[in-house]
Enzyme design. Structure first.
Site, PDB file in Angstrom:
ATOM      1  CG  HIS A   1      24.838 -58.971   6.155  1.00 48.43           C
ATOM      2  ND1 HIS A   1      26.027 -58.614   6.724  1.00 48.43           N
ATOM      3  CD2 HIS A   1      24.151 -59.599   7.122  1.00 48.43           C
ATOM      4  CE1 HIS A   1      26.080 -59.035   7.960  1.00 48.43           C
ATOM      5  NE2 HIS A   1      24.943 -59.638   8.233  1.00 48.43           N
TER       6      HIS A   1
ATOM      7  CD  GLU B   1      26.737 -59.714  11.634  1.00 43.24           C
ATOM      8  OE1 GLU B   1      26.898 -59.382  10.470  1.00 43.24           O
ATOM      9  OE2 GLU B   1      25.681 -60.202  12.058  1.00 43.24           O
TER      10      GLU B   1
ATOM     11  CG  HIS C   1      22.428 -57.258  12.051  1.00 43.12           C
ATOM     12  ND1 HIS C   1      22.203 -56.843  10.762  1.00 43.12           N
ATOM     13  CD2 HIS C   1      23.140 -58.413  11.964  1.00 43.12           C
ATOM     14  CE1 HIS C   1      22.762 -57.713   9.936  1.00 43.12           C
ATOM     15  NE2 HIS C   1      23.327 -58.674  10.632  1.00 43.12           N
TER      16      HIS C   1
ATOM     17  CG  HIS D   1      20.643 -62.114   8.686  1.00 46.00           C
ATOM     18  ND1 HIS D   1      21.521 -63.176   8.744  1.00 46.00           N
ATOM     19  CD2 HIS D   1      21.365 -61.022   9.050  1.00 46.00           C
ATOM     20  CE1 HIS D   1      22.720 -62.743   9.133  1.00 46.00           C
ATOM     21  NE2 HIS D   1      22.649 -61.439   9.333  1.00 46.00           N
TER      22      HIS D   1
HETATM   23 ZN   LIG Z   1      24.295 -60.382  10.049  1.00 49.56          ZN
END
Ligand SMILES: [Zn+2]
Length: 193
Positions: free
Chosen positions: A155, A73, A92, A94
């Site tokens: 996501h 990513e 980032h 989750h």
């Molecule tokens: Zn991700």
């Protein structure tokens, strides 16, 4: 005094210790000179050393061959750092509640004054696009306009900071807000400020 590599690793470890990321999911980056450092792909946090942080150019090329491969990513990290000169760090995750709300394509409204730490009066949810894709990056940049946090549909979430520590603080708060909003929704319609 941390080096940039050590600091990126320390924050990556903290994301796991706080339960915001699990296994090999999630990633982080920090501006480094005229490029950036990003966490490696597919590696358990416990096994990472500062040397495993991947140095990238703004063209998206690894600076040194033989290093680990960058997070799949990396593209939205690069695009955000390029488009937002005031931002030096991208996280980032989750995390459970942010991802739950993102799977419902729910924008988080101003149901609590702490929403302001994310830079505005809502946390937008970027439309779904495949992980690592240019579309995901474009959607995220749009959702992050005048904001330091957004959800990514089906996501997870992204948070931004002038420093890694600030991006981490915002990630913790955004996850809190998502959990509080989720809980409030269980018993009715939360009042919006
Ligand atoms: Zn991700």
């Amino acid at each position: 005094m941390y080096t940039a590599r050590e600091h990126l690793l320390a924050v990556t470890r903290k994301l796991h210790a706080l339960g915001l990321n699990k296994g090999t999911s999630g990633n982080a980056s920090v501006r480094d000179g005229d490029g950036f450092l990003v966490t490696p792909t597919g590696m358990e946090v416990e096994a990472m050393t500062p040397h495993d942080m991947v140095a990238m150019t703004m063209d998206g090329e690894p600076r040194n061959h033989g290093e680990r491969k960058p997070s799949s990513e990396w593209r939205f990290h690069r695009d955000i750092l390029q488009a937002r000169p005031e931002i030096n760090a991208v996280i980032h995750a989750h995390s459970m509640f942010a991802t739950t709300m993102a799977c419902m394509h729910k924008e988080i409204p101003a149901f609590h004054y702490m929403i302001a730490v994310t830079g505005g009066d809502s946390i937008r949810c970027a439309p779904y696009a495949l992980f690592g894709s240019q579309s995901l990056s474009d959607n995220a940049l749009k959702a992050l306009q005048d904001r330091r946090a957004c959800l990514l549909a089906n996501h997870g979430m992204i948070t931004l900071g002038e420093t890694l520590d600030e991006a981490l603080d915002i990630a913790v708060e955004a996850e809190n807000l998502c959990e509080q909003y989720w809980r409030a929704l269980q018993i009715g319609k939360p009042h919006v400020l």
